[in-house]
Motif scaffolding. Sequence first.
Motif, PDB file in Angstrom:
ATOM      1  N   HIS A   1       3.358  10.806  -6.424  1.00 54.62           N
ATOM      2  CA  HIS A   1       4.485  11.529  -6.976  1.00 54.62           C
ATOM      3  C   HIS A   1       4.560  11.317  -8.506  1.00 54.62           C
ATOM      4  O   HIS A   1       5.334  11.791  -9.214  1.00 54.62           O
ATOM      5  CB  HIS A   1       5.713  10.743  -6.516  1.00 54.62           C
ATOM      6  CG  HIS A   1       5.820  10.925  -4.909  1.00 54.62           C
ATOM      7  ND1 HIS A   1       6.435  10.187  -4.064  1.00 54.62           N
ATOM      8  CD2 HIS A   1       4.969  11.939  -4.207  1.00 54.62           C
ATOM      9  CE1 HIS A   1       6.393  10.416  -2.910  1.00 54.62           C
ATOM     10  NE2 HIS A   1       5.866  11.548  -2.882  1.00 54.62           N
ATOM     11  N   SER A   2       3.749  10.427  -9.090  1.00 51.63           N
ATOM     12  CA  SER A   2       3.735  10.026 -10.487  1.00 51.63           C
ATOM     13  C   SER A   2       2.541  10.276 -11.054  1.00 51.63           C
ATOM     14  O   SER A   2       2.307  10.734 -12.410  1.00 51.63           O
ATOM     15  CB  SER A   2       4.009   8.604 -10.718  1.00 51.63           C
ATOM     16  OG  SER A   2       5.493   8.469 -10.241  1.00 51.63           O
ATOM     17  N   THR A   3       1.283   9.606 -10.731  1.00 52.81           N
ATOM     18  CA  THR A   3       0.051   9.839 -11.285  1.00 52.81           C
ATOM     19  C   THR A   3      -0.565  11.164 -11.129  1.00 52.81           C
ATOM     20  O   THR A   3      -1.464  11.476 -12.178  1.00 52.81           O
ATOM     21  CB  THR A   3      -0.878   8.680 -10.867  1.00 52.81           C
ATOM     22  OG1 THR A   3      -0.216   7.341 -11.049  1.00 52.81           O
ATOM     23  CG2 THR A   3      -2.277   8.781 -11.789  1.00 52.81           C
ATOM     24  N   LEU A   4      -0.697  11.766 -10.118  1.00 55.92           N
ATOM     25  CA  LEU A   4      -1.465  12.903  -9.931  1.00 55.92           C
ATOM     26  C   LEU A   4      -1.095  14.219 -10.189  1.00 55.92           C
ATOM     27  O   LEU A   4      -1.677  15.456 -10.174  1.00 55.92           O
ATOM     28  CB  LEU A   4      -2.055  13.104  -8.364  1.00 55.92           C
ATOM     29  CG  LEU A   4      -2.878  11.640  -7.977  1.00 55.92           C
ATOM     30  CD1 LEU A   4      -3.480  11.828  -6.594  1.00 55.92           C
ATOM     31  CD2 LEU A   4      -3.963  11.595  -9.067  1.00 55.92           C
ATOM     32  N   PRO A   5       0.295  14.641 -10.168  1.00 58.17           N
ATOM     33  CA  PRO A   5       0.927  15.820 -10.198  1.00 58.17           C
ATOM     34  C   PRO A   5       0.331  16.796 -11.462  1.00 58.17           C
ATOM     35  O   PRO A   5      -0.118  17.991 -11.032  1.00 58.17           O
ATOM     36  CB  PRO A   5       2.288  15.519 -10.490  1.00 58.17           C
ATOM     37  CG  PRO A   5       2.688  14.293  -9.831  1.00 58.17           C
ATOM     38  CD  PRO A   5       1.340  13.453 -10.126  1.00 58.17           C
ATOM     39  N   ARG A   6      -0.047  16.275 -12.334  1.00 58.71           N
ATOM     40  CA  ARG A   6      -0.538  16.962 -13.523  1.00 58.71           C
ATOM     41  C   ARG A   6      -1.916  17.397 -13.365  1.00 58.71           C
ATOM     42  O   ARG A   6      -2.504  18.117 -14.216  1.00 58.71           O
ATOM     43  CB  ARG A   6      -0.257  16.265 -14.928  1.00 58.71           C
ATOM     44  CG  ARG A   6       1.111  16.157 -15.192  1.00 58.71           C
ATOM     45  CD  ARG A   6       1.296  15.245 -16.420  1.00 58.71           C
ATOM     46  NE  ARG A   6       0.615  15.677 -17.674  1.00 58.71           N
ATOM     47  CZ  ARG A   6       0.542  14.884 -18.768  1.00 58.71           C
ATOM     48  NH1 ARG A   6       0.873  13.695 -18.902  1.00 58.71           N
ATOM     49  NH2 ARG A   6      -0.232  15.326 -19.552  1.00 58.71           N
ATOM     50  N   GLU A   7      -2.616  16.740 -12.596  1.00 60.76           N
ATOM     51  CA  GLU A   7      -4.330  16.805 -12.432  1.00 60.76           C
ATOM     52  C   GLU A   7      -4.504  17.950 -11.274  1.00 60.76           C
ATOM     53  O   GLU A   7      -5.747  18.336 -11.153  1.00 60.76           O
ATOM     54  CB  GLU A   7      -4.912  15.422 -12.102  1.00 60.76           C
ATOM     55  CG  GLU A   7      -4.375  14.358 -12.852  1.00 60.76           C
ATOM     56  CD  GLU A   7      -5.298  13.151 -12.902  1.00 60.76           C
ATOM     57  OE1 GLU A   7      -6.005  13.145 -11.955  1.00 60.76           O
ATOM     58  OE2 GLU A   7      -4.777  12.103 -13.527  1.00 60.76           O
TER      59      GLU A   7
ATOM     60  N   ALA B   1      13.812   0.168  -2.029  1.00 61.57           N
ATOM     61  CA  ALA B   1      12.795   0.153  -3.260  1.00 61.57           C
ATOM     62  C   ALA B   1      11.792   1.149  -2.454  1.00 61.57           C
ATOM     63  O   ALA B   1      11.396   2.215  -3.499  1.00 61.57           O
ATOM     64  CB  ALA B   1      12.115  -1.041  -3.554  1.00 61.57           C
ATOM     65  N   LEU B   2      11.299   1.119  -1.255  1.00 61.38           N
ATOM     66  CA  LEU B   2      10.370   2.177  -0.805  1.00 61.38           C
ATOM     67  C   LEU B   2      11.075   3.380  -0.805  1.00 61.38           C
ATOM     68  O   LEU B   2      10.134   4.342  -1.157  1.00 61.38           O
ATOM     69  CB  LEU B   2      10.038   1.862   0.623  1.00 61.38           C
ATOM     70  CG  LEU B   2       9.061   0.454   0.690  1.00 61.38           C
ATOM     71  CD1 LEU B   2       8.777  -0.064   2.155  1.00 61.38           C
ATOM     72  CD2 LEU B   2       7.636   0.777   0.038  1.00 61.38           C
ATOM     73  N   LEU B   3      12.251   3.777  -0.485  1.00 63.93           N
ATOM     74  CA  LEU B   3      12.908   4.829  -0.348  1.00 63.93           C
ATOM     75  C   LEU B   3      12.888   5.553  -1.499  1.00 63.93           C
ATOM     76  O   LEU B   3      12.595   6.623  -1.591  1.00 63.93           O
ATOM     77  CB  LEU B   3      14.404   4.793   0.624  1.00 63.93           C
ATOM     78  CG  LEU B   3      14.012   4.245   1.845  1.00 63.93           C
ATOM     79  CD1 LEU B   3      15.780   3.975   2.466  1.00 63.93           C
ATOM     80  CD2 LEU B   3      13.465   5.275   2.721  1.00 63.93           C
ATOM     81  N   LYS B   4      13.115   4.790  -2.661  1.00 58.00           N
ATOM     82  CA  LYS B   4      13.434   5.345  -3.798  1.00 58.00           C
ATOM     83  C   LYS B   4      11.848   5.792  -4.431  1.00 58.00           C
ATOM     84  O   LYS B   4      11.886   6.825  -5.268  1.00 58.00           O
ATOM     85  CB  LYS B   4      14.000   4.279  -4.964  1.00 58.00           C
ATOM     86  CG  LYS B   4      15.388   3.930  -4.661  1.00 58.00           C
ATOM     87  CD  LYS B   4      15.807   2.893  -5.609  1.00 58.00           C
ATOM     88  CE  LYS B   4      17.226   2.789  -5.517  1.00 58.00           C
ATOM     89  NZ  LYS B   4      17.752   1.462  -6.255  1.00 58.00           N
ATOM     90  N   LEU B   5      11.019   5.188  -4.050  1.00 56.45           N
ATOM     91  CA  LEU B   5       9.487   5.735  -4.323  1.00 56.45           C
ATOM     92  C   LEU B   5       9.269   6.682  -3.649  1.00 56.45           C
ATOM     93  O   LEU B   5       8.046   7.572  -4.039  1.00 56.45           O
ATOM     94  CB  LEU B   5       8.550   4.311  -4.143  1.00 56.45           C
ATOM     95  CG  LEU B   5       8.712   3.161  -5.079  1.00 56.45           C
ATOM     96  CD1 LEU B   5       7.734   2.147  -4.801  1.00 56.45           C
ATOM     97  CD2 LEU B   5       8.356   3.824  -6.632  1.00 56.45           C
TER      98      LEU B   5
ATOM     99  N   MET C   1       0.868  -1.085  -0.234  1.00 51.23           N
ATOM    100  CA  MET C   1       0.124  -0.071   0.004  1.00 51.23           C
ATOM    101  C   MET C   1       0.800   1.165  -0.034  1.00 51.23           C
ATOM    102  O   MET C   1       0.589   2.166  -0.730  1.00 51.23           O
ATOM    103  CB  MET C   1      -1.125  -0.122   1.086  1.00 51.23           C
ATOM    104  CG  MET C   1      -1.871  -1.118   1.075  1.00 51.23           C
ATOM    105  SD  MET C   1      -3.365  -0.870   2.403  1.00 51.23           S
ATOM    106  CE  MET C   1      -4.121   0.775   1.796  1.00 51.23           C
ATOM    107  N   ALA C   2       2.061   1.115   0.688  1.00 55.10           N
ATOM    108  CA  ALA C   2       2.764   2.541   1.045  1.00 55.10           C
ATOM    109  C   ALA C   2       3.417   2.630  -0.495  1.00 55.10           C
ATOM    110  O   ALA C   2       3.456   3.986  -0.859  1.00 55.10           O
ATOM    111  CB  ALA C   2       3.899   2.180   1.987  1.00 55.10           C
ATOM    112  N   GLY C   3       3.908   1.651  -1.231  1.00 54.35           N
ATOM    113  CA  GLY C   3       4.425   1.978  -2.566  1.00 54.35           C
ATOM    114  C   GLY C   3       3.396   2.483  -3.403  1.00 54.35           C
ATOM    115  O   GLY C   3       3.731   3.364  -4.123  1.00 54.35           O
ATOM    116  N   ILE C   4       2.405   2.040  -3.482  1.00 56.09           N
ATOM    117  CA  ILE C   4       1.240   2.411  -4.500  1.00 56.09           C
ATOM    118  C   ILE C   4       0.769   3.975  -4.161  1.00 56.09           C
ATOM    119  O   ILE C   4       0.595   4.660  -5.082  1.00 56.09           O
ATOM    120  CB  ILE C   4       0.068   1.449  -4.718  1.00 56.09           C
ATOM    121  CG1 ILE C   4       0.689   0.071  -5.188  1.00 56.09           C
ATOM    122  CG2 ILE C   4      -0.824   2.200  -5.469  1.00 56.09           C
ATOM    123  CD1 ILE C   4      -0.489  -0.908  -5.595  1.00 56.09           C
TER     124      ILE C   4
END
Length: 423
Positions: free
Chosen positions: A181-187, A222-226, A172-175
């Motif tokens: 950080h990736s899906t919503l910024p442009r919205e 991997a979590l830190l990178k996200l 859950m944390a990753g998604i």
Amino acid sequence: MAEKQRVVVVGAGFAGLQAVHGLKGANVEITLIDRRNHHLFQPLLYQVATTVLATSEIAWPIRHLFRDRKEVTTLLDEVVGIDRDSKQVMLRNSASVPYDKLILATGARHAYFGKDEWETFAPGLKTLEDATTIRRRVLLAFEQAELETDPQKQAALLTFTIIGAGPTGVEMAGIIAELAHSTLPREFRRIDTKKAVVLLVEAGPRVLPAFSEKLSDYARSALLKLGVTVRTGVPVTACDEDGIKIGEEAIACRTVIWAAGVQASPASKWLGVQGDRAGRVIVTKDLRVEGDPSIFVIGDTASVKWGEDNLVPGVAPAAKQQGDFAARAIRADLDGKPFNETFKYRHQGNLATVGKKVAVIEFGNFRLKGLLAWWIWGLAHIYFLIGTRSRLAVVWSWLWIYLSGLQSARLITQKETLRTPEQ
């Protein structure tokens, strides 16, 4: 022909459904009881909560699954007790149901370790209702932040805390981090969703404690990178409408998700037997209640030894193995044959995903991480999904997200007003 035995199965999760499948063709009449009208593929429930999948892609009507099984009667009701003397299952909304054999596969709920008042502020994840509640709160937090002009309140709205760093918490944390950080910024126009804080808290020393230390460290990296902030080694000591405390440190956050513990159903109370610390029924080697060979307890409801020091984990493969075992034991009883087998759990490995391109897999000494592990994780879950339509729908959703980076199930379908500090 001998009179058909009455088999009552309580719970339509993996264990209960497998038991019903295992009794196909036997000389039985089966009554399947569940509080909900659907079977749920729980391993992907977090993806509904985090806008990846729709509810219809991981749940199927129970009646539809057994539409061609005339010996199976499905009841939408809730068990409130069991009369072992008269062999009756007591229901809340209808007459009691008699049984010759009873299989309890009632699963588990989240446990708050004596802090049940936290559930209002930190919902857990066990049902479709839980998933849609969490999804609604996550999405509404961004919407409310877009409206908020106070920087401190806005920061609290954009802080998401997940308590518990097992597979569900990590996934859950990753998604949520990828969503922000990736899906919503442009919205959004008034807020920068990249500034959202996703905090994963674990009281133990590391994330994914069931995995090897090497894979645990990889998952943390991997979590830190996200963009996930990981806090381990200190428990959450308070949780309310304003946020949480980690030790003595107060953190303002408006969305908290509980992924830290489970509590079994009240089955032990129904049976009048002692449960373990999590409320699970301690069963015999053949998954029956001590002194009562007519009752089986399986899945997350049962406390089953695995080796000397461990218990069988509450995962889908274990539940299905126990359901199959109970069905074989009942078949032997029907045939008048002795059944001297001991249930032996066949471990099929640990799997967890971190975001949309990274996973970790561990099976004995075999360990795999990264993109290839993610594909294997995906194929394993698709294999266990019920029905070709569901498999195709999930494959399409995942492929779309993988290629576009967009999560499509972002609908707020139930009205809820977010609490503000003044309320």
